[in-house]
Design an enzyme around this catalytic site. Structure first.
Site, PDB file in Angstrom:
ATOM      1  CD  GLU A  38      20.520   1.339 -61.949  1.00 49.83           C
ATOM      2  OE1 GLU A  38      19.754   1.832 -61.108  1.00 49.83           O
ATOM      3  OE2 GLU A  38      21.769   1.448 -61.900  1.00 49.83           O
ATOM      4  CG  HIS A  41      42.483  -3.311 -82.398  1.00 45.41           C
ATOM      5  ND1 HIS A  41      41.438  -3.062 -83.268  1.00 45.41           N
ATOM      6  CD2 HIS A  41      42.559  -2.238 -81.569  1.00 45.41           C
ATOM      7  CE1 HIS A  41      40.911  -1.887 -82.976  1.00 45.41           C
ATOM      8  NE2 HIS A  41      41.566  -1.369 -81.950  1.00 45.41           N
TER       9      HIS A  41
END
Length: 728
Positions: A461, A60
């Site tokens: 969560e 990348h």
């Protein structure tokens, strides 16, 4: 006693974050002084990114090219760090949330003088290199946290910033603003991908509530992702979103001029302004052109995740005035950038001098610092663990866990945590301990202050999981976090990363089976235990009673190189009479002989976990009454059991006893290895139902009668039960 006074800190005088003074780079060098060598260093970073990806054949490069000015600015002008000691406690932290752009970090580590060589950049993404495809904690010096799954890094950075404040509260709560050794900044660079993932929303919202003035996030707003223009799927105003959270938001628009201009001084000023805001986390929207200055591939999806190609690299190097050869660098540039070593060592030495003076006058604090830095538990700490008397009615293991936390609170100040809005259900609140919350947000139910101990994550969560990882990786404390076991699925990405990084996070997951009862199948974890056991490096512990729960906590705290999941019951379970059966200390070995066969040589072994151990004990009584010598093995943690030496494993589960029955209120998949080809399983292979827990256990076959029947079936398989001759 400094530590004992934490719960009486005057909230009106406690600073949320204390800006540094004498050891702050900005304080000693408030002027940017950007030179031609700095500009050439930035272009060198672009060239190295292009060449490394080209040599690897994949990677990348685009973001690393366009973020080179920002990353260089952080490492060479802004952050306090010592390349010769990446573990220095006084350093700032850097989190590259967009881990796919690993070269953004690797190149700066090389240029700053960390122990990365040019050859390491040439080995990008190759076997056994220090430069894997995504940054990996514990593998590459200078990498603070493993990133790759997008959004996790932002959550980790939030956790680090929270941990810094908690550590200050433990070690140096009374020092005036600007004078504490334990203040530092956490910087993060994030991409569109990070911002789009929901976990970033969850953790960013928590950061605002916590008013984390030591957190600065730079958002690379380049409007490009793998599918090219981000408008295909994203159109919100991200800066406005963060303002709505309550962050301090600035925009630095390098795309706002024609031609495109990388105004480094504007970004520098924005960072200084962010550092000056001490009651809010800061968010800087940096508008860049991905892949700049590549003439053809800049601002395209193609440069996001693939090599530029030889022709485009040649053209880009010509624009930058670099020789057209791989990894062309100027020794003068490297000499200039590696002055970061001298600055870092000087800052480190100044900090150390102040630290030594603090330690000389604070022996107790110094002893605590040393213990926390090495994750060493106090001598004899486990004596504080409660012992529970035998009780047929018993206690839910979640309730036992709560009592254990209360007992540990005085002896383990580093232990802190909370739950995702389920404190009363998870029993994760230490009685009498203040909440970790800015005083203005404290409530009647949860009083607290900035240095408190009880964490409140809200119904988030996944954010909780990534924050717990950030707290653990920051060091200095031991975090835990709770929710219902079935909702661990929401945080699985963070749990997996916790295991990957070998972080000693403790996950407290309650309501562990169909025993949750009337809430029905949406809340009843059927496949969850097996799915969690599939995470390599995660220890899943499901204790049978209150005393096994105490030893489960002991094992979790003594293991400092991996996370632990505690799966706890909602319903009461009998507290086993240890004068009649084996000590719960066997929990630490993962599996142990709880009840031996009357003959000492079992014909069948019943192996159970959690609330089903009591059922197995009842079944054993019936089998023994029928003349079948039966052993019961409590198996709270398969991972701990299989870490024991083979002789112990074979002692508990002899190869010669093939008749075996597993008993667990979940799917059987993770038990096949244990019960073998002749074994039977009392399990549930379908979703649950809404009804009282005793009804569900009976209807779904979690009864002593069914365990006996399964034992007979297994005995028949191995020829221990035979038909009788009829005489025909």
């Amino acid at each position: 006693m400094r530590l004992a006074r934490l719960d009486r800190v005057n909230s009106k005088t406690v600073p949320l974050f204390c800006p540094r003074s004498t050891t702050d780079v900005a304080a000693t060098d408030p002027v940017l002084n950007w030179s031609d060598l700095d500009r050439k260093a930035v272009d060198t970073a672009r060239v190295l990114a292009m060449d490394a990806v080209e040599m690897a054949g994949n990677g990348h490069p685009g973001t690393a090219m366009s973020l080179a000015p920002a990353a260089y600015l952080l490492f060479n002008r802004v952050m306090r760090h010592d390349p010769t000691d990446p573990e220095w406690a006084g350093r700032d932290r850097f989190v590259l949330s967009c881990g796919h752009s690993s070269l953004t970090l690797y190149v700066q580590l090389f240029l700053s003088g960390y122990s990365l060589a040019l050859d390491d950049l040439k080995a990008l993404r190759q076997w056994d290199s220090l430069t894997p495809g995504h940054p990996e904690y514990g593998h590459t010096p200078g990498v603070e946290v493993t990133t790759g799954p997008l959004g996790q890094g932002i959550g980790n950075a939030v956790g680090m910033a929270m941990s810094a404040r908690r550590q200050r509260g433990l070690l140096d709560p009374d020092t005036a603003a600007g004078e504490s050794l334990f203040d530092h900044f956490v910087y993060s660079i994030a991409s569109d991908g990070d911002i789009e993932e929901g976990v970033s929303h969850e953790s960013s919202a928590i950061a605002s509530v916590q008013k984390l003035g030591n957190l600065v996030v730079i958002y690379d707003d380049n409007e490009i992702s793998i599918e090219d223009d981000t408008r295909i799927a994203k159109n919100e105003d991200v800066g406005a979103r963060y303002e709505a959270y309550g962050w301090h938001v600035q925009t630095v628009n390098w795309r706002g001029s024609d031609p495109y201009t990388e105004d480094v001084e504007e970004l520098w000023n924005a960072i200084q302004a962010a550092k000056a805001v001490t009651d809010k986390p800061s968010f800087i929207v940096l508008k860049t052109i991905i892949g700049y200055p590549a003439p053809k591939k800049r601002n395209t999806g193609k440069i996001h995740g693939s090599a530029l190609g030889a022709a485009e690299i040649t053209a880009t190097k010509e624009l930058l005035g670099f020789a057209d050869r791989p990894f062309a660098i100027d020794d003068e540039v490297v000499k200039h950038t590696q002055q970061a070593v001298e600055r870092g060592r000087a800052a480190h030495a100044e900090w150390q001098k102040a630290f030594d003076a603090w330690a000389a006058g604070n022996a107790e604090g110094k002893a605590l610092f040393d213990r926390l830095a090495t994750r060493t538990l106090p001598v004899g700490w486990h004596k504080a663990l409660p012992e529970f008397p035998a009780d047929a009615k018993g206690l839910a293991t979640r309730a036992a866990s709560g009592k254990i936390l209360e007992a540990l609170a005085p002896v383990l100040p580093e232990l802190w945590g909370g739950s995702a809005d389920l404190a009363e259900s998870n029993n994760t609140t230490m009685k009498g301990e203040p909440s970790f919350i800015p005083a203005e947000y404290a409530t009647k139910e949860f009083p607290g202050h900035e240095y408190g101990r009880t964490l409140h994550f809200g119904i988030r969560e996944h954010g909780m999981g990534s924050i717990l990882n950030g707290i653990a990786v920051h060091g200095g404390t031991r975090p835990y976090g709770g929710t219902f076991l079935v909702f661990s699925d929401y945080m699985r990405g963070a749990v997996r990363l916790s295991a990957l990084m070998k972080l000693p996070v403790i996950f407290v997951w309650t309501h562990d089976s169909i025993g949750i009862g009337e809430d029905g199948p949406t809340h009843q974890p059927i496949e969850t235990l097996t799915a969690l056991r599939a995470i390599v490096g995660l220890d899943v512990v499901r204790p049978a009673d209150a005393n096994e729960t105490a030893y489960a906590w002991r094992g979790a705290l003594e293991h400092t190189d991996r996370p632990t999941a505690l799966a706890l019951t909602r319903q009461n379970v009998p507290t086993i009479d240890r004068s009649k059966y084996a000590s719960a200390e066997g929990t630490l070995k993962g599996g142990y002989i709880l009840a031996e066969a009357s003959s000492g040589h079992p014909e069948v072994i019943l192996i159970a976990s959690g609330s089903e151990v009591a059922i197995a004990l009842t079944a054993r009584e019936r089998l023994e009454a029928q003349g079948t010598p039966t052993r019961v093995v409590s198996m709270p943690c398969q991972e701990w059991f299989f870490k024991q030496d083979l002789s112990y494993q074979h002692h508990v589960l002899p190869h010669g006893v093939r008749a075996r029955v597993s008993v667990e209120a979940g799917i059987r998949m993770s038990w096949d290895r244990i019960i073998g080809d002749a074994g039977e399983a009392v399990s549930i292979e379908h979703y649950g139902a809404s009804a009282p827990a005793p009804v569900l256990f009976e209807q779904f076959g979690f009864t002593a009668d069914n365990v006996v029947a399964k034992a007979h079936a297994s005995l028949a398989k191995v020829g221990k039960i035979l038909g009788e001759t009829t005489g025909n």
